[in-house]
Design a protein around this motif. Sequence first.
Motif, PDB file in Angstrom:
ATOM      1  N   ALA A 231       0.832  -1.206   0.000  1.00  0.00           N
ATOM      2  CA  ALA A 231       0.000   0.000   0.000  1.00  0.00           C
ATOM      3  C   ALA A 231       0.869   1.260   0.000  1.00  0.00           C
ATOM      4  O   ALA A 231       0.527   2.267  -0.635  1.00  0.00           O
ATOM      5  CB  ALA A 231      -0.946  -0.005   1.196  1.00  0.00           C
ATOM      6  N   LEU A 232       2.012   1.214   0.697  1.00  0.00           N
ATOM      7  CA  LEU A 232       2.946   2.335   0.646  1.00  0.00           C
ATOM      8  C   LEU A 232       3.530   2.492  -0.759  1.00  0.00           C
ATOM      9  O   LEU A 232       3.762   3.618  -1.226  1.00  0.00           O
ATOM     10  CB  LEU A 232       4.058   2.135   1.666  1.00  0.00           C
ATOM     11  CG  LEU A 232       3.653   2.177   3.137  1.00  0.00           C
ATOM     12  CD1 LEU A 232       4.838   1.810   4.030  1.00  0.00           C
ATOM     13  CD2 LEU A 232       3.095   3.539   3.517  1.00  0.00           C
ATOM     14  N   ALA A 233       3.772   1.383  -1.437  1.00  0.00           N
ATOM     15  CA  ALA A 233       4.274   1.442  -2.815  1.00  0.00           C
ATOM     16  C   ALA A 233       3.288   2.150  -3.732  1.00  0.00           C
ATOM     17  O   ALA A 233       3.686   2.873  -4.654  1.00  0.00           O
ATOM     18  CB  ALA A 233       4.575   0.032  -3.325  1.00  0.00           C
ATOM     19  N   VAL A 234       2.001   1.955  -3.488  1.00  0.00           N
ATOM     20  CA  VAL A 234       0.985   2.648  -4.283  1.00  0.00           C
ATOM     21  C   VAL A 234       1.151   4.159  -4.155  1.00  0.00           C
ATOM     22  O   VAL A 234       1.025   4.911  -5.132  1.00  0.00           O
ATOM     23  CB  VAL A 234      -0.432   2.203  -3.864  1.00  0.00           C
ATOM     24  CG1 VAL A 234      -1.496   3.145  -4.422  1.00  0.00           C
ATOM     25  CG2 VAL A 234      -0.688   0.771  -4.338  1.00  0.00           C
ATOM     26  N   GLY A 235       1.464   4.616  -2.943  1.00  0.00           N
ATOM     27  CA  GLY A 235       1.678   6.046  -2.741  1.00  0.00           C
ATOM     28  C   GLY A 235       2.852   6.582  -3.539  1.00  0.00           C
ATOM     29  O   GLY A 235       2.855   7.753  -3.946  1.00  0.00           O
ATOM     30  N   LEU A 236       3.868   5.750  -3.776  1.00  0.00           N
ATOM     31  CA  LEU A 236       5.029   6.171  -4.562  1.00  0.00           C
ATOM     32  C   LEU A 236       4.767   6.077  -6.061  1.00  0.00           C
ATOM     33  O   LEU A 236       5.182   6.956  -6.825  1.00  0.00           O
ATOM     34  CB  LEU A 236       6.239   5.297  -4.200  1.00  0.00           C
ATOM     35  CG  LEU A 236       6.737   5.381  -2.763  1.00  0.00           C
ATOM     36  CD1 LEU A 236       7.839   4.357  -2.528  1.00  0.00           C
ATOM     37  CD2 LEU A 236       7.251   6.787  -2.448  1.00  0.00           C
ATOM     38  N   LEU A 237       4.094   5.040  -6.487  1.00  0.00           N
ATOM     39  CA  LEU A 237       3.913   4.767  -7.916  1.00  0.00           C
ATOM     40  C   LEU A 237       2.744   5.524  -8.536  1.00  0.00           C
ATOM     41  O   LEU A 237       2.706   5.750  -9.736  1.00  0.00           O
ATOM     42  CB  LEU A 237       3.699   3.267  -8.133  1.00  0.00           C
ATOM     43  CG  LEU A 237       4.890   2.370  -7.818  1.00  0.00           C
ATOM     44  CD1 LEU A 237       4.434   0.936  -7.591  1.00  0.00           C
ATOM     45  CD2 LEU A 237       5.921   2.438  -8.932  1.00  0.00           C
ATOM     46  N   ARG A 238       1.749   5.855  -7.724  1.00  0.00           N
ATOM     47  CA  ARG A 238       0.551   6.571  -8.153  1.00  0.00           C
ATOM     48  C   ARG A 238      -0.132   5.926  -9.369  1.00  0.00           C
ATOM     49  O   ARG A 238      -0.417   6.580 -10.362  1.00  0.00           O
ATOM     50  CB  ARG A 238       0.877   8.033  -8.432  1.00  0.00           C
ATOM     51  CG  ARG A 238       1.295   8.789  -7.185  1.00  0.00           C
ATOM     52  CD  ARG A 238       1.500  10.263  -7.433  1.00  0.00           C
ATOM     53  NE  ARG A 238       2.745  10.540  -8.126  1.00  0.00           N
ATOM     54  CZ  ARG A 238       2.839  11.181  -9.287  1.00  0.00           C
ATOM     55  NH1 ARG A 238       1.750  11.621  -9.898  1.00  0.00           N
ATOM     56  NH2 ARG A 238       4.008  11.408  -9.841  1.00  0.00           N
TER      57      ARG A 238
ATOM     58  N   ALA B 272      -7.633  -2.533   1.523  1.00  0.00           N
ATOM     59  CA  ALA B 272      -8.065  -1.705   2.650  1.00  0.00           C
ATOM     60  C   ALA B 272      -7.011  -0.656   2.994  1.00  0.00           C
ATOM     61  O   ALA B 272      -7.345   0.492   3.331  1.00  0.00           O
ATOM     62  CB  ALA B 272      -8.353  -2.595   3.862  1.00  0.00           C
ATOM     63  N   GLY B 273      -5.738  -1.015   2.900  1.00  0.00           N
ATOM     64  CA  GLY B 273      -4.673  -0.068   3.188  1.00  0.00           C
ATOM     65  C   GLY B 273      -4.614   1.062   2.178  1.00  0.00           C
ATOM     66  O   GLY B 273      -4.382   2.222   2.535  1.00  0.00           O
ATOM     67  N   VAL B 274      -4.828   0.742   0.904  1.00  0.00           N
ATOM     68  CA  VAL B 274      -4.850   1.779  -0.129  1.00  0.00           C
ATOM     69  C   VAL B 274      -6.021   2.725   0.093  1.00  0.00           C
ATOM     70  O   VAL B 274      -5.891   3.950  -0.006  1.00  0.00           O
ATOM     71  CB  VAL B 274      -4.916   1.132  -1.530  1.00  0.00           C
ATOM     72  CG1 VAL B 274      -5.139   2.191  -2.611  1.00  0.00           C
ATOM     73  CG2 VAL B 274      -3.638   0.346  -1.821  1.00  0.00           C
ATOM     74  N   LEU B 275      -7.177   2.160   0.435  1.00  0.00           N
ATOM     75  CA  LEU B 275      -8.354   2.986   0.697  1.00  0.00           C
ATOM     76  C   LEU B 275      -8.136   3.881   1.911  1.00  0.00           C
ATOM     77  O   LEU B 275      -8.446   5.090   1.875  1.00  0.00           O
ATOM     78  CB  LEU B 275      -9.569   2.082   0.909  1.00  0.00           C
ATOM     79  CG  LEU B 275     -10.899   2.796   1.184  1.00  0.00           C
ATOM     80  CD1 LEU B 275     -11.315   3.640  -0.014  1.00  0.00           C
ATOM     81  CD2 LEU B 275     -11.988   1.765   1.526  1.00  0.00           C
ATOM     82  N   ALA B 276      -7.584   3.327   2.980  1.00  0.00           N
ATOM     83  CA  ALA B 276      -7.368   4.102   4.202  1.00  0.00           C
ATOM     84  C   ALA B 276      -6.387   5.239   3.988  1.00  0.00           C
ATOM     85  O   ALA B 276      -6.498   6.300   4.610  1.00  0.00           O
ATOM     86  CB  ALA B 276      -6.882   3.184   5.323  1.00  0.00           C
ATOM     87  N   ALA B 277      -5.411   5.046   3.087  1.00  0.00           N
ATOM     88  CA  ALA B 277      -4.424   6.086   2.815  1.00  0.00           C
ATOM     89  C   ALA B 277      -4.968   7.186   1.914  1.00  0.00           C
ATOM     90  O   ALA B 277      -4.310   8.217   1.733  1.00  0.00           O
ATOM     91  CB  ALA B 277      -3.182   5.466   2.186  1.00  0.00           C
TER      92      ALA B 277
END
Length: 263
Positions: free
Chosen positions: A191-198, A234-239
Amino acid sequence: MNGPSMRFLGHSTARLELAGRVVLTDPVLTRRVGGLSRVVPLPDPAQWRDTDLVLISHLHGDHLHLPSLRLIGRHVRVVVPRGAGAWLRQRGFTRVEELDVDGEFTDGDLHVRATRALHSGHRWGPRLTHGPQSEAMGYLLTTPDSSVYFAGDTDLFPDMAKLAPVDVALLPVWGWGPNLGPGHLDPVRAALAVGLLRPRVAVPVHWGTLVVPGLSRSARMSRLLVDPPLEFAAGVLAAGHDTEVVVAQPGEAVPFPAPKDHS
């Protein structure tokens, strides 16, 4: 082909149709993979018979799987990390090409670049020195209208942000056992990787497909065959990331995002 499409075939294997090419990532297509058993249905052979290009992220047996490569055919183009080519050619594969990290090639309108990964690249594991060794990597595939990042096996690293933004990110969220060793993403770090890769769409892979025989009966392993992609979503949604997570079961098609309007 009428446009880009993809299908999750289980573990780290995806079928991508991009720019008139059929690409398979880390194909695992059999009931057994070394000492592991497949716990989901086998892919329909139609999903791999027309493969143009195979991308191998690293040499571990659940990613570079010789019996699966033989099913696809010894004359299909296979791209591997630098240092693995001779080893694979010795086993009868005739169209093997090597890439370094940041190496790239173009096939028609499809451009492929090898990307960094944080993961052991030794065939038999990080503690051994004999046998083939090459650097683990991922791949960024781009066409005039779309981009797909296939992470291979990796842990989180800050330079993922240099790949952003991408249309689709195929991100590992677990593995095949009750625990993860170093060099892997779990649902939280993915989920943190999603924040970097967008990415516009994130697809969890490397879960729910392979298991050590007998362990699937345990309560913990039963949960780990199901829960990691849901925890990732769920982690992606929460972020609050502006990313659609598509949890595809092995064998299911994944909706590809429509090309952006550049007018």
